[in-house]
Design an enzyme around this catalytic site. Structure first.
Site, short mmCIF file in Angstrom:
data_model
loop_
_atom_site.label_atom_id
_atom_site.label_comp_id
_atom_site.label_asym_id
_atom_site.label_seq_id
_atom_site.Cartn_x
_atom_site.Cartn_y
_atom_site.Cartn_z
N ILE A 30 0.85 -1.21 0.00
CA ILE A 30 0.00 0.00 0.00
C ILE A 30 0.88 1.25 0.00
O ILE A 30 0.64 2.20 -0.75
CB ILE A 30 -0.97 0.02 1.22
CG1 ILE A 30 -1.95 -1.15 1.12
CG2 ILE A 30 -1.73 1.35 1.28
CD1 ILE A 30 -2.93 -1.26 2.29
N ASP B 84 11.66 2.40 5.56
CA ASP B 84 11.18 1.02 5.41
C ASP B 84 12.37 0.08 5.60
O ASP B 84 13.44 0.31 5.04
CB ASP B 84 10.60 0.85 3.99
CG ASP B 84 9.71 -0.38 3.87
OD1 ASP B 84 8.57 -0.23 3.41
OD2 ASP B 84 10.17 -1.49 4.22
N ASN B 85 12.19 -0.96 6.40
CA ASN B 85 13.31 -1.88 6.63
C ASN B 85 13.26 -3.09 5.70
O ASN B 85 13.98 -4.07 5.89
CB ASN B 85 13.36 -2.33 8.10
CG ASN B 85 12.20 -3.23 8.47
OD1 ASN B 85 11.24 -3.36 7.70
ND2 ASN B 85 12.27 -3.84 9.63
N GLY C 59 8.30 -5.02 2.80
CA GLY C 59 8.41 -4.08 1.69
C GLY C 59 9.52 -4.52 0.74
O GLY C 59 10.36 -5.34 1.11
N LEU D 56 2.57 3.62 8.00
CA LEU D 56 2.09 2.33 7.47
C LEU D 56 3.00 1.17 7.84
O LEU D 56 2.68 0.02 7.55
CB LEU D 56 1.95 2.40 5.94
CG LEU D 56 0.69 3.08 5.38
CD1 LEU D 56 0.80 4.58 5.47
CD2 LEU D 56 0.44 2.68 3.94
N THR E 205 6.76 -4.98 16.82
CA THR E 205 6.85 -3.95 15.77
C THR E 205 5.62 -3.06 15.80
O THR E 205 5.72 -1.84 15.72
CB THR E 205 6.93 -4.60 14.36
OG1 THR E 205 7.90 -5.61 14.40
CG2 THR E 205 7.25 -3.58 13.30
N TYR F 216 -2.62 -9.77 16.22
CA TYR F 216 -2.57 -8.72 15.20
C TYR F 216 -3.64 -7.67 15.49
O TYR F 216 -3.36 -6.47 15.57
CB TYR F 216 -2.78 -9.37 13.83
CG TYR F 216 -2.68 -8.45 12.64
CD1 TYR F 216 -1.78 -7.39 12.62
CD2 TYR F 216 -3.48 -8.66 11.52
CE1 TYR F 216 -1.70 -6.57 11.51
CE2 TYR F 216 -3.40 -7.85 10.41
CZ TYR F 216 -2.51 -6.80 10.40
OH TYR F 216 -2.42 -5.99 9.30
N LYS G 267 -2.90 -3.79 16.85
CA LYS G 267 -3.40 -2.64 16.11
C LYS G 267 -4.39 -1.83 16.95
O LYS G 267 -4.48 -0.61 16.82
CB LYS G 267 -4.05 -3.10 14.79
CG LYS G 267 -3.03 -3.43 13.73
CD LYS G 267 -2.18 -2.21 13.45
CE LYS G 267 -1.45 -2.26 12.15
NZ LYS G 267 -0.76 -0.99 11.86
#
Ligand code: UDP
Length: 321
Positions: free
Chosen positions: A12, A31-32, A36, A76, A95, A149, A153
């Site tokens: 996304i 971004d790691n 991604g 994100l 994370t 999850y 969130k």
């Protein structure tokens, strides 16, 4: 405007970055590359308005520098996808909770507007359809990793609301099953990627359970549209929005549609959930958003139908899988 997109090399995130650069913004991507991929953004590497930083949102001094530099943050970066979470629940929880805590902390310190990516997983296995933003969440036991999850969130959302109470402009988006080009070929977090790959290779299309579980699949352009609006519309600050379509499709129907669009010889194979996710897995039976709030306040309107979106996705998959 200088904009920070954490997770900007993800599925996304990278589409969002395309749109931001297209309209003239200067974009910093943190971004790691855990889920991604550099290929998602490599077409921007020569653009002087694009900056890529290969690092994690857990790197506090770096996050501080970037937040200070940018006027707006799209957060994100997260461990996403049920399959990933089930496989590595510790990393997922850490994370998602720590990363967001850090990004929000610095957004508050430098007073930056922040759009936070959340998920339809928030609703868990709630049975009241459609899901409205203020509905109760229904989750299973903590012994089932899937629900971590949703819980991680939800903590992110609580944190964001807590900062909003202190005046920080935040917006939360609950994405519903997004799909489109750049979906991970391995099919992590996307039944659509899995089915297209299987159908293209003539392999059995693996439908979990009885295939009557439903989702509202949302083409990436419609996901990104909601994400851009969330930052633009001031009236959305301090709120959470469902972002998705309301077209409910069963997984079995989806398998049939993909098979037909690809004119694939693949058979549909029913497989038990356990074979894919391991023991003790629980699924969400129906998942349908109400998007009335997003319509009314953000002016959000999804435009791409399933067949049209699948065709565009298949076109991309033919070149990349
Ligand atoms: N699914 C399936 N076959 C696959 C992958 C997924 O039948 O090869 C099912 C999965 O069990 C779930 C639905 O498709 O019921 C959507 O899964 P996905 O991982 O795309 O997203 P979720 O909605 O679970 O986050």
């Amino acid at each position: 405007m200088k904009i920070l997109v954490t997770g900007g090399a993800g599925y996304i995130g990278s589409h969002l970055v395309d749109r931001l650069l297209e309209r003239g913004d200067e974009v910093y991507v943190l971004d790691n590359l855990s889920t991604g991929k550099i290929v998602n953004v490599e077409h921007h590497l020569d653009n002087p308005r694009f900056h890529f930083i290969n690092d994690t949102v857990l790197n506090e001094p770096l996050v501080e520098d970037l937040v200070k530099e940018c006027a707006l943050i799209y957060h994100l970066a997260a461990a996403v996808g049920v399959k990933f979470v089930v496989e590595d629940p510790l990393r997922a929880v850490l994370t998602n909770v720590k990363g967001t805590e850090i990004v929000l902390h610095y957004a508050y310190k430098y007073w930056r507007k922040i759009v936070l990516a959340s998920t339809s997983e928030i609703y868990g296995k709630a049975t009241k359809i459609p899901f409205e933003e203020e509905d109760d969440r229904v989750l299973g036991t903590t012994e089932v990793h899937r629900w971590s999850y949703s819980t991680s969130k939800a903590i992110d959302e609580h944190l964001a609301f807590a900062y909003h109470d202190k005046g920080l402009p935040i917006v939360i988006l609950r994405y519903f099953n997004s799909y489109g080009p750049r979906l991970d070929e391995k099919g992590y977090g996307s039944v659509i990627a899995n089915f297209i790959r299987q159908a293209m290779r003539g392999e059995p299309i693996t439908v979990h359970g009885d295939g009557r579980q439903t989702r509202c699949f949302t083409y990436i352009d419609d996901t990104v549209q909601g994400t851009l609006l969330a930052a633009e519309v001031k009236a959305g600050e301090g709120m959470v929005f469902n972002i998705g379509t309301t077209m409910e499709t069963s997984i079995l129907e989806l398998a049939g549609t993909i098979k037909a669009l690809l004119a694939s010889p693949s058979n549909v194979a029913f497989v038990p959930y356990e074979a894919y996710y391991g023991r003790g897995f629980e699924d969400t039976r129906r998942r349908v958003p109400s998007i009335e709030r997003a319509r009314k306040i953000l002016g959000y309107e999804p435009k791409v139908g399933l067949e049209e979106g699948l065709k565009k996705t298949i076109e991309w998959c033919r070149e990349h899988y």
